[in-house]
Scaffold this active site. Structure first.
Site, PDB file in Angstrom:
ATOM      1  N   GLU A 288       0.839  -1.208   0.000  1.00 44.35           N
ATOM      2  CA  GLU A 288       0.000   0.000   0.000  1.00 44.35           C
ATOM      3  C   GLU A 288       0.866   1.248   0.000  1.00 44.35           C
ATOM      4  O   GLU A 288       1.876   1.332   0.702  1.00 44.35           O
ATOM      5  CB  GLU A 288      -0.925   0.031   1.214  1.00 44.35           C
ATOM      6  CG  GLU A 288      -1.812   1.286   1.233  1.00 44.35           C
ATOM      7  CD  GLU A 288      -2.878   1.252   2.296  1.00 44.35           C
ATOM      8  OE1 GLU A 288      -3.808   0.435   2.146  1.00 44.35           O
ATOM      9  OE2 GLU A 288      -2.780   2.031   3.273  1.00 44.35           O
TER      10      GLU A 288
ATOM     11  N   TYR B 237     -11.985  -5.311  10.173  1.00 50.03           N
ATOM     12  CA  TYR B 237     -11.364  -4.793  11.394  1.00 50.03           C
ATOM     13  C   TYR B 237     -11.270  -5.908  12.432  1.00 50.03           C
ATOM     14  O   TYR B 237     -12.286  -6.252  13.069  1.00 50.03           O
ATOM     15  CB  TYR B 237     -12.175  -3.605  11.929  1.00 50.03           C
ATOM     16  CG  TYR B 237     -12.243  -2.471  10.936  1.00 50.03           C
ATOM     17  CD1 TYR B 237     -11.302  -1.450  10.963  1.00 50.03           C
ATOM     18  CD2 TYR B 237     -13.224  -2.454   9.950  1.00 50.03           C
ATOM     19  CE1 TYR B 237     -11.346  -0.416  10.040  1.00 50.03           C
ATOM     20  CE2 TYR B 237     -13.284  -1.423   9.015  1.00 50.03           C
ATOM     21  CZ  TYR B 237     -12.328  -0.414   9.062  1.00 50.03           C
ATOM     22  OH  TYR B 237     -12.368   0.600   8.137  1.00 50.03           O
TER      23      TYR B 237
ATOM     24  N   HIS C 130     -14.587  -2.084  14.105  1.00 45.79           N
ATOM     25  CA  HIS C 130     -14.415  -0.681  13.720  1.00 45.79           C
ATOM     26  C   HIS C 130     -14.647   0.217  14.943  1.00 45.79           C
ATOM     27  O   HIS C 130     -15.546  -0.046  15.752  1.00 45.79           O
ATOM     28  CB  HIS C 130     -15.400  -0.323  12.604  1.00 45.79           C
ATOM     29  CG  HIS C 130     -15.114   1.006  11.962  1.00 45.79           C
ATOM     30  ND1 HIS C 130     -15.449   2.213  12.553  1.00 45.79           N
ATOM     31  CD2 HIS C 130     -14.516   1.305  10.781  1.00 45.79           C
ATOM     32  CE1 HIS C 130     -15.074   3.211  11.759  1.00 45.79           C
ATOM     33  NE2 HIS C 130     -14.505   2.682  10.676  1.00 45.79           N
TER      34      HIS C 130
ATOM     35  N   THR D  92      24.401  -4.766 -22.490  1.00 44.01           N
ATOM     36  CA  THR D  92      25.341  -3.727 -22.913  1.00 44.01           C
ATOM     37  C   THR D  92      26.765  -4.090 -22.519  1.00 44.01           C
ATOM     38  O   THR D  92      27.728  -3.702 -23.183  1.00 44.01           O
ATOM     39  CB  THR D  92      24.950  -2.368 -22.310  1.00 44.01           C
ATOM     40  OG1 THR D  92      23.610  -2.056 -22.685  1.00 44.01           O
ATOM     41  CG2 THR D  92      25.867  -1.257 -22.797  1.00 44.01           C
TER      42      THR D  92
END
Length: 698
Positions: free
Chosen positions: A63, A198, A202, A465
């Protein structure tokens, strides 16, 4: 008639009928718009999660939140580029009501999520809340998210500003359940919907049991999975999942993990989330609150131990990490859990986007391999993307790159540091040559600073490369300024650590390719010797205006330069050299000289004039050696070009000396000699005519 018209039959690419459709010049017909269906190769996020659970494969997600400043957005995009290497299953971006989250600014939630998805290749989930939004406003935001290619949402009620009570917005939604139901009613199953859970209930809920009932209502309304609020004890999550299952909640439940990384950040997060922290943790953190390193070390160990306990429960296959836009602690935990991909594989030899509309895309012009974000930006409005082959095209419709400072493309390095790398002052073109050679060699420049990247590419040098490094340094030191190259490869295993890509068990092939800027004189010498190497070597030589535009390739047919053969599949051909695309690429490639290098210096400075002179006088060249099984002949071609240029300079020097040292002639003869030299130099490939194809060969 221009040189291009005389040599190639035309001086500009075929016209483009409309974005995402191709047409031939003069046909009088256009291709009708094509709808943009979901790619058949796209797998929804919830299906991927369920597949991992079914097979027992472990995974992680991350997140992030939108930064406050444009520079912060640039830095966050760079962090995405690094974090995607660990192969997270997805990331999510939070919704900040106070910061115009649905806007177009670099700091908006919408633009950060779009950038992670489209430019950094991370499957991205956007938070959306009810906070302060009407139903119509929410719908408008969701339509925009859909247009940007976002397929996953985290639907939340949202929290009111600190110190205020929740008030449902007029003509809005009061609960996340209402938001989930609205998304399903308007968009059907287009979006995968996640909701919050939760483990301790909550803070605004009447009770833990009541909150669980609301969670079930969200799932019944159409939520696909749950991510929990952070917690500090594994038992809290384990009990929560068991309670969910007892209540009939069957969707996946993913634990949200918060590594403690600092005393103040912990206090702030606890304040916002209204969580209680176990006394055992607060006692430790309080004792070391002045020592950030000690807190971070403790936070890593605490989160690591909790993750191990969650794994042992048999209820968890993946973790969602609240990163606070930091990476060190999270990566350390992931590595110690064995979740971080230490050796990422490449599905294709260029950086892919995660937008579902482009999931079937597997062919691109090689020119943008050094600037994949720019390519995605310039092709974002295409209706379809090449799959299987690039195809014959009158003109691919590349959008204009008018803003070289789009935050997704902007160098993350400050101007003062750019000047240290690319030169505080430039007195000649040779100073620029040295910058290129120092970038390749790793040596310090004349001011004692490392050149870690060039304006055309902020990434590190590609591994392949290294196979060409010494030769590239040699020619850059002499004014052949390379910006893209690849070695020839014949049947290397697809798992090769340097040139490999694609599924295991396959074999990859490459034609040698090199692309560079060089002087007018070198370009003239090159054109003179290239007929010796036909048809083995294809070339395209063009100047910034496009007036000089020379190629021996079919202008409407691409040249495959990379392909792979894999078990049970057709041949995959992911990169091509396409003459029409090169026409559009040259505008961007030349523009970078002025926009990102020249603009570092005052307008009337010598340094600015050096860069402007290169823009005006140099040519952009690409060379392809079609004989890939044998050692590349391109180095021989370039050496012959430089040798011929040197001989011409020597001849011109001797010619200039003749009237002064040896000839005593009449005024008429003297005039004839003095005017003959400028006539020979009048144009790039000329004897008095700047657009003549046949150049004098010494």
């Amino acid at each position: 008639m221009s040189l291009s018209a005389a040599f190639n039959g035309k001086s500009s690419p075929a016209t483009c009928s409309s974005l995402g459709s191709f047409s031939s010049t003069g046909s009088g017909e256009t291709t009708p718009p094509v709808s943009r269906p979901v790619s058949p190769t796209y797998t929804k996020l919830i299906d991927r999660i369920n597949a991992r659970i079914e097979t027992g494969d472990r995974w992680f997600s991350l997140e992030f939140f939108p930064p406050r400043t444009a520079n912060g957005a640039v830095n966050l995009i760079s962090r995405f580029d690094r974090m995607v290497q660990g192969q997270p299953l997805f990331c999510d971006v939070t919704w900040h009501p106070a910061g115009n989250p649905g806007g177009d600014s670099p700091t908006s939630s919408m633009m950060i999520a779009s950038s992670a998805l489209n430019y950094c290749g991370m499957e991205t989930m956007l938070h959306i809340t009810c906070c302060g939004l009407t139903k119509d406003q929410i719908t408008k935001h969701l339509k925009k998210a859909k247009d940007l290619g976002i397929r996953s949402l985290l639907a939340l009620r949202g929290d009111p500003p600190v110190g205020t009570e929740w008030q449902p917005p007029a003509d809005g939604f009061n609960y996340a359940t209402d938001l989930v139901r609205h998304i399903r009613e308007v968009f059907g199953d287009y979006f995968v919907i996640c909701v919050a859970g939760y483990p301790r209930g909550h803070p605004d809920a009447v009770s833990y049991e009541d909150d669980l009932q609301h969670l079930k209502e969200k799932c019944d309304a159409g939520a696909d999975f749950i991510i929990t609020q952070l917690f500090f004890e594994a038992s809290h999550f384990i009990n929560f999942v068991k309670d969910c299952r007892k209540l009939g909640i069957t969707v996946p439940v993913i634990p949200g993990i918060f590594p403690i990384q600092g005393y103040q950040s912990l206090r702030q997060l606890v304040k916002l989330s209204r969580l209680s922290v176990p006394k055992a943790i607060t006692d430790v953190v309080e004792a070391i609150k002045e020592d950030d390193a000690a807190i971070r070390k403790y936070g890593v160990e605490q989160a690591l131990q909790m993750c191990k306990e969650l794994y042992a429960s048999g209820l968890v296959h993946g973790f969602h990490f609240y990163t606070l836009n930091r990476e060190v602690a999270t990566i350390e935990i992931l590595k110690r859990l064995g979740l971080w991909c230490e050796e990422p594989t490449r599905a294709l030899p260029w950086k892919m986007t995660a937008n579902h509309l482009r999931k079937s895309e597997d062919v691109r012009p090689i020119f943008w391999s050094i600037r994949p974000k720019s390519y995605v930006y310039r092709t974002q409005d295409w209706d379809e993307f090449p799959n299987g082959r690039w195809g014959d095209s009158g003109s691919p419709a590349f959008g204009e790159l008018t803003d070289y400072y789009l935050f997704q493309l902007k160098p993350k390095t400050q101007r003062t540091d750019l000047l240290k790398m690319w030169g505080q002052e430039l007195s000649s073109e040779e100073d620029v040559w040295q910058v290129f050679s120092c970038f390749l060699s790793g040596e310090t420049n004349k001011d004692g600073h490392k050149v870690t990247f060039l304006p055309w590419n902020e990434d590190e040098l590609a591994l392949e490369t290294s196979l060409l490094k010494e030769r590239l340094i040699s020619i850059n030191e002499r004014g052949v300024l390379t910006i893209n190259s690849q070695p020839n490869v014949c049947a290397k295993p697809s798992t090769d650590p340097v040139v490999g890509w694609g599924d295991p068990g396959g074999y990859v092939f490459q034609k040698a390719y090199i692309e560079f800027f060089t002087t007018r004189e070198n370009a003239k010498a090159l054109l003179e010797i290239l007929p010796e190497y036909a048809p083995r070597v294809n070339y395209h030589i063009i100047n910034s205006s496009g007036v000089d535009d020379m190629t021996n390739a079919d202008r409407l047919k691409p040249i495959a330069v990379t392909w792979g053969v894999f078990p049970g599949k057709e041949i995959v051909q992911p990169t091509v050299v396409d003459p029409i695309s090169f026409w559009y690429w040259k505008d961007e490639a030349f523009g970078i000289w002025k926009e990102q290098w020249g603009n570092l210096y005052p307008e009337d400075s010598d340094s600015r004039q050096v860069i402007n002179s290169i823009f005006d006088q140099y040519y952009l060249v690409n060379l392809v050696d079609n004989n890939f099984p044998e050692e590349s002949i391109l180095w021989e071609v370039i050496e012959k070009m430089l040798e011929r240029r040197t001989k011409r300079l020597q001849l011109e020097d001797r010619t200039h000396e003749v009237p002064v040292k040896k000839l005593k002639v009449s005024d008429e003869t003297a005039m004839e000699v003095s005017t003959s030299q400028p006539a020979m130099k009048a144009g790039l490939f000329s004897n008095g005519n700047s657009h003549s194809v046949q150049a004098a060969v010494p």
